[in-house]
Design a protein around this motif. Structure first.
Motif, short mmCIF file in Angstrom:
data_model
loop_
_atom_site.label_atom_id
_atom_site.label_comp_id
_atom_site.label_asym_id
_atom_site.label_seq_id
_atom_site.Cartn_x
_atom_site.Cartn_y
_atom_site.Cartn_z
N ARG A 167 15.11 8.64 21.78
CA ARG A 167 16.63 7.86 21.82
C ARG A 167 16.16 7.38 23.39
O ARG A 167 16.06 6.47 23.86
CB ARG A 167 17.86 8.52 22.03
N ASP A 168 15.06 8.04 24.37
CA ASP A 168 14.54 8.02 25.55
C ASP A 168 13.97 6.78 25.77
O ASP A 168 13.38 7.12 25.00
CB ASP A 168 14.12 9.06 26.56
N ARG A 169 14.20 5.77 26.17
CA ARG A 169 13.41 5.01 26.69
C ARG A 169 13.71 5.34 28.57
O ARG A 169 13.43 5.92 28.79
CB ARG A 169 13.56 3.13 26.28
N GLY A 170 12.48 4.14 28.76
CA GLY A 170 11.73 4.38 30.12
C GLY A 170 13.05 4.02 30.75
O GLY A 170 14.29 3.73 31.09
N SER A 212 25.10 15.55 31.79
CA SER A 212 24.02 15.20 31.86
C SER A 212 23.54 14.76 33.05
O SER A 212 21.45 14.13 32.60
CB SER A 212 24.94 13.83 30.49
N GLY A 242 24.86 17.25 28.01
CA GLY A 242 25.73 16.08 27.54
C GLY A 242 25.78 15.49 26.83
O GLY A 242 26.90 14.18 26.29
N ARG A 277 16.57 13.12 20.81
CA ARG A 277 16.41 12.66 22.56
C ARG A 277 14.84 12.26 22.33
O ARG A 277 14.96 11.32 23.18
CB ARG A 277 16.18 13.94 23.36
#
Lengths: 263, 353
Positions: free
Chosen positions: B350-353, B230, B297, B347
């Motif tokens: 889900r991924d934020r800043g 990850s 990850g 993905r």
């Protein structure tokens, strides 16, 4: 949890710095990043490290965190000279660092991040995730980080401020002496910044020495108990709470004012 | 136990909300999606061929067919979670076979014969032990080279293991003078059934799956495997020896291949130097189908287990229902693409800043 110890810590602050640098020099090729820099951070105080770009702030905290060894000069922990060979060495002395990129593992949850590399174990090779989660939750409650309802989700789904909270709380849980933060509020909005500053004060009130680098001078004046100014690899000024204002800080940063005789 | 300290977030929103949040949790979990796909496939074939497909013996046969792929896929799951890949699986398997055969040839059995020449009823525990050890050693060597090259020489795993794929098969051909050798010495393992009605390969694969599950999901080793896949830099900063851990993961993958080599030798009673050339792609397919992310990850052993079964069930079902079995390749191909696309979507959301 140690309200009484906090008062003692603050009162004793003037005596011995939790961590200090004395006449440290460091060169990278032709670049002399530090030229006899000194620095002190006391327990139970927030010490802000300010200076222009290239003043040597990052190099100095890397020396304090054990990331790079100084060419000359000395680092002391509780007044005792130390020679860190790597960051783990500094961690063993109770010095934790929150890096600008936070160094979190996005696919793991908060507890796994907090305990990464220091997992609680069962039968030597299994991890005890339930207990790690419980302790993380308690620490978050104590520090007022919030997030306890999100203990099962990967930190990738957290906002920038929440991630910053996890990274700082992780350091706070492991640090027994010093927490170093490299621009902890640089990427945050107004509300998130306020929360992080609050968190910094809470950590200080636990009796730890907090060192933070920041460029936002009003913020520095608001939260710092002491301010040390670095210019061209050397400390040029230091102020206690209430001794400086923005104009004086700018004067010190730009070299127009000094109250610290170079060594 | 942990709930004593702080109240769990209680969902008081009634059944509808609970159901919706369960649905969301299921959709957010790639393993559950793949499991749903497998369930749908099994139900469909059960409806189409109720007599044949649903027989217990058919499922035992299926389990035996997938056992060897299951063993290598467990190893591959670890490798892929580190954001790596292992193309050298066929050479691990074949070297495992060849090392086992060569070791059996070195084990004397009296009157000028060796354990290699033993018939099934002459097999001894010693010869099985020697063969297993040799096969694991063959896989270990491949894994060790992979690990050193990937972790310490920093050669991208795709090319590093492509190199050991060719080199390993070459060594196998050299050791065998280019021909396969047949031995019945390991027949009791590969074709016996210690538990009545259940061929040995099934419990062996099951033990590997359970061991893999414990190692990946419950152990500190597994936790660090996820961390390295990850964010290796974060792992390094907290003091994890990333290179050494990667080496161990590739060794694990190699040893799993070596074990698969031993199992295939005992099942087919012969080495098969050219016989496993797509085992690497099959294992990667199974792992990816199971929701393990090729970007590292994320992943699970249960998912891999399901991913191994999907192609096998499709093929089996097509044969039983009289469809050309080649449709399996077509179906698996598209299911694989869908699974990886799904991982990408997950993905991104889900991924934020």
């Amino acid at each position: 949890m140690t309200a009484a110890a906090t008062d003692v810590g603050t009162a004793m602050a003037a005596a011995i710095p939790a961590v200090s640098a004395h006449g440290v020099t460091k060169s990278f090729g032709h670049v002399r990043a530090l030229r006899g820099a000194s620095f002190e951070a006391f327990p139970g105080q927030v010490t802000a490290l300010v200076g222009d770009n290239g003043a040597g702030k990052s190099t100095l905290i890397k020396v304090l965190a054990g990331v790079i060894p100084p060419d000359e000069g000395e680092v002391r922990v509780d007044g005792e000279p130390v020679h860190f060979t790597d960051p783990l060495d500094a961690k063993r002395r109770g010095i934790e660092t929150v890096y600008q990129d936070l160094a979190l593992v996005p696919d793991l949850d908060a507890a796994a991040n907090v305990f990464l590399g220091r997992e609680l174990r069962r039968m030597r090779f299994l991890h005890d995730h339930a207990e790690m989660r419980r302790r993380t939750r308690n620490a978050f409650v104590e520090l007022g980080v919030g997030l306890v309802q999100d203990m099962r989700v990967p930190v990738a789904s957290f906002s920038g401020g929440q991630k910053q909270g996890v990274a700082i709380a992780r350091s706070a849980m492991w640090a027994s002496r010093v927490i170093i933060m490299d621009e902890p509020t640089a990427a945050l909005g107004v509300i998130q910044t306020a929360k992080v500053l609050e968190l910094i004060e809470r950590i200080r009130d636990k009796g730890l020495a907090v060192i933070f680098i920041a460029h936002n001078l009003p913020q520095v004046l608001q939260v710092a108990d002491r301010i040390e100014v670095l210019r061209l690899g050397r400390r040029v000024a230091r102020f206690g709470r209430g001794e400086a204002d923005v104009d004086r800080l700018i004067a010190a940063i730009s070299g127009a004012y000094t109250n610290d005789e170079p060594t | 136990m942990s709930t004593a300290m702080a109240p769990e977030p209680v969902d008081n929103g009634g059944d509808a909300r609970t159901r919706r949040s369960i649905a969301r949790a299921v959709l957010a979990n790639p393993t559950m999606v793949t499991f749903g796909a497998l369930a749908v496939i099994i139900l469909a074939f059960s409806a189409l061929a109720p007599g044949l497909f649903t027989q217990g013996s058919n499922f035992v046969q299926l389990a035996q067919n997938v056992a060897i792929l299951t063993v290598v896929s467990v190893g591959t799951t670890f490798v892929i979670i580190t954001a790596g890949v292992d193309l050298s699986i066929p050479s691990g398997i074949v070297l495992g076979q060849v090392f086992a055969v060569q070791a059996l040839k070195l084990l004397p059995l009296g009157e000028g014969t060796t354990a290699f020449d033993a018939t099934a009823n002459q097999t001894t525990a010693l010869s099985v032990l020697v063969a297993v050890t040799a096969a694991l050693l063959g896989g270990l060597i491949i894994g060790l080279i992979n690990g050193v090259v990937v972790a310490y020489l920093r050669v991208p795993p795709l090319l590093a293991t492509l190199g050991t794929l060719g080199a390993g098969l070459g060594v196998a051909l050299i050791l065998q003078d280019g021909v396969n050798s047949a031995t019945y010495a390991l027949d009791p393992v590969g074709n016996g059934a210690l538990i009545a009605g259940i061929p040995n390969l099934i419990p062996i694969a099951l033990v590997v799956v359970i061991a893999g599950f414990v190692l990946l999901h419950l152990s500190v080793f597994g936790r660090h495997t996820y961390a390295i896949g990850s964010n290796p830099e974060a792992a390094r900063r907290v003091g994890i020896n990333v290179e050494r851990h990667l080496l161990k993961v590739y060794v694990l993958g190699g040893v799993a291949s070596g074990l698969a080599g031993f199992l295939s030798l005992s099942y087919f009673s012969t080495t098969s130097i050219g016989g496993f050339s797509t085992a690497n792609l099959q294992a990667i397919t199974a792992v990816a189908l199971g929701g393990t992310s090729l970007f590292g990850g994320v992943g699970s052993i249960i998912g891999t287990l399901i991913g191994v079964w999907i192609p096998a069930v499709l093929k089996n079902g097509f044969i039983i229902t009289g469809v050309q079995p080649y449709w399996q390749d077509v179906a698996v191909g598209f299911v694989l693409i869908a699974a990886v696309w799904f991982d990408q979507l997950r993905r991104r959301s889900r991924d934020r800043g």
